[in-house]
Design a protein around this motif. Sequence first.
Motif, PDB file in Angstrom:
ATOM      1  N   SER A 131     -10.209  32.260  -7.349  1.00 55.40           N
ATOM      2  CA  SER A 131      -9.772  30.866  -7.203  1.00 55.40           C
ATOM      3  C   SER A 131      -8.833  30.726  -5.998  1.00 55.40           C
ATOM      4  O   SER A 131      -8.248  31.707  -5.531  1.00 55.40           O
ATOM      5  N   ALA A 132      -8.762  29.486  -5.504  1.00 50.83           N
ATOM      6  CA  ALA A 132      -7.888  29.183  -4.352  1.00 50.83           C
ATOM      7  C   ALA A 132      -7.430  27.729  -4.462  1.00 50.83           C
ATOM      8  O   ALA A 132      -8.091  26.898  -5.115  1.00 50.83           O
ATOM      9  N   THR A 133      -6.315  27.435  -3.827  1.00 49.72           N
ATOM     10  CA  THR A 133      -5.773  26.072  -3.839  1.00 49.72           C
ATOM     11  C   THR A 133      -5.624  25.587  -2.398  1.00 49.72           C
ATOM     12  O   THR A 133      -5.062  26.298  -1.551  1.00 49.72           O
ATOM     13  N   SER A 134      -6.169  24.386  -2.151  1.00 46.99           N
ATOM     14  CA  SER A 134      -6.094  23.800  -0.802  1.00 46.99           C
ATOM     15  C   SER A 134      -6.057  22.285  -0.937  1.00 46.99           C
ATOM     16  O   SER A 134      -6.877  21.698  -1.653  1.00 46.99           O
ATOM     17  N   ASN A 135      -5.075  21.656  -0.255  1.00 45.98           N
ATOM     18  CA  ASN A 135      -4.957  20.188  -0.268  1.00 45.98           C
ATOM     19  C   ASN A 135      -4.851  19.650  -1.696  1.00 45.98           C
ATOM     20  O   ASN A 135      -5.578  18.735  -2.084  1.00 45.98           O
ATOM     21  N   ASP A 136      -3.974  20.262  -2.503  1.00 47.53           N
ATOM     22  CA  ASP A 136      -3.770  19.842  -3.896  1.00 47.53           C
ATOM     23  C   ASP A 136      -5.047  19.905  -4.720  1.00 47.53           C
ATOM     24  O   ASP A 136      -5.188  19.182  -5.721  1.00 47.53           O
ATOM     25  N   THR A 137      -5.956  20.695  -4.291  1.00 45.00           N
ATOM     26  CA  THR A 137      -7.235  20.853  -5.013  1.00 45.00           C
ATOM     27  C   THR A 137      -7.441  22.334  -5.328  1.00 45.00           C
ATOM     28  O   THR A 137      -7.253  23.209  -4.474  1.00 45.00           O
ATOM     29  N   THR A 138      -7.822  22.618  -6.562  1.00 48.01           N
ATOM     30  CA  THR A 138      -8.073  24.007  -6.984  1.00 48.01           C
ATOM     31  C   THR A 138      -9.583  24.210  -7.137  1.00 48.01           C
ATOM     32  O   THR A 138     -10.258  23.427  -7.816  1.00 48.01           O
ATOM     33  N   ILE A 139     -10.094  25.245  -6.526  1.00 46.48           N
ATOM     34  CA  ILE A 139     -11.509  25.579  -6.653  1.00 46.48           C
ATOM     35  C   ILE A 139     -11.608  26.971  -7.297  1.00 46.48           C
ATOM     36  O   ILE A 139     -10.920  27.917  -6.900  1.00 46.48           O
ATOM     37  N   SER A 140     -12.439  27.093  -8.318  1.00 39.57           N
ATOM     38  CA  SER A 140     -12.654  28.358  -9.038  1.00 39.57           C
ATOM     39  C   SER A 140     -14.131  28.729  -8.961  1.00 39.57           C
ATOM     40  O   SER A 140     -15.014  27.854  -9.107  1.00 39.57           O
ATOM     41  N   VAL A 141     -14.379  30.006  -8.746  1.00 38.08           N
ATOM     42  CA  VAL A 141     -15.756  30.487  -8.592  1.00 38.08           C
ATOM     43  C   VAL A 141     -15.939  31.729  -9.462  1.00 38.08           C
ATOM     44  O   VAL A 141     -15.069  32.601  -9.522  1.00 38.08           O
ATOM     45  N   THR A 142     -17.066  31.810 -10.138  1.00 37.66           N
ATOM     46  CA  THR A 142     -17.464  33.026 -10.877  1.00 37.66           C
ATOM     47  C   THR A 142     -18.917  33.340 -10.569  1.00 37.66           C
ATOM     48  O   THR A 142     -19.725  32.425 -10.330  1.00 37.66           O
TER      49      THR A 142
END
Length: 442
Positions: A131-142
């Motif tokens: 997961s990563a956080t950018s521009n107040d947005t969290t993206i999670s990948v599996t």
Amino acid sequence: MNFPNTSIANVRFPNLNLYTRFLLLFTATTILLVILIVLGSFSLSEKDAQRIVLDRHEALYEMMSKLVEGQIDIENLKTEAKKNRVTIQIKRGEEVWRTGSPLPEPSELMENAVPLGKLFFSKVGSKYFVSATSNDTTISVTSQIANLIVYPNWLVLWPWFAVLIVLLISYKALNAQLSPIQNAIESASQISKGNLKHRIESHPANDLGKLTNGLNGMAENLEELFASKNELLLSVSHELRSPMARMKVLLAILDSGETVSKLGLEINKMDAIVEQLLESERLRDSHKLLNLESYFFPNVMNDIIRSFDENEQISVEGVIPEIVINIDLGRFTFVVRNLIENAIKHSANSSPVMITCKQDENQVAIAVRDFGTGIEPEFLERLFEPFSQADNVNNRSNDGIGLGLFLCKRIAMAHGGDLLVKSELNKGSEFTFILPIVGINT
């Protein structure tokens, strides 16, 4: 992961022949081994997976940042997820976009997350997430593939352990299928040694069951055949004794002469043969027939040797052990006398016959050695069979019918011992009567 239970070795396939069983077993084993070897070759520990992510964290962070820039395009997101075979979830405030099943909340992912540069590596349940956080947005990948090949550090070698387990189970299953063949080999070996009472207890419900049942049937038929033969010999031997006794009485009435003397000798020989036949049948009860008593060994041996009227060919090598032996005196004497007589018959007139008595811890060995023509190697295996005589041995006596050594062997075994032979053509033979020593001697 659940491994196959070892009870597979006992699985029954009553409607399948042997070849089909082997085909199924080898096919299943091969498929399992291929799958496990592939998994073992590509499996990664958590540390290895974290190192791979760390090596590529900048490129991965850049790709993930592009997906969350501006307005989220769900169709583009699904296309990227399908192309990379991953599941993606993006959360911005209260809005959530996902390409598959819901993933854990960012707060849950961050509880045990390991920072890898700008990314976070975490595990929830049995699945791994980046997961990563950018521009107040969290993206999670599996990744489904990653979840299949990444394991805890202590579990990364499980495919290789599973390979060993599959091989062990396959071996047990194969052994279970082939055990009737081993039983058949053992049965054939026992029958060839004369143990006609041996039977195979278990019979599989396949082609090998026909083999094991057939061997049992053959052993039963042979046992009946030999029993009939022995019963016939016993009956004939008993029937012959009465007329021979009458013939002896009639000869005693006649005037003595050369003809009467020769007839008497021949009748005595026939009587001895009948007695040998009867003795061979009596000895089937082994030790139950023996009249065992304790005797001083040197006295017994000296009496037997003196019965040969100080024959100059006979010599005793060494000292006769001063021990007590537990024997049936009559039958023991028969064995030793028979061995000495045979040695004299098969030796030249000037050739010595040596007798050696040696004591071991639990037995005494009486060896009778001659320096005659010896015995052919191919005949040695049949030497102790009834009615067997070597055809090409010079100086061979024609008086017997080949029961002497057979009876000697049986008497030796009835005493718990054995009778062994060593022979070399043109150099002579050595017969060794081995007798166990009972706990009389201290």
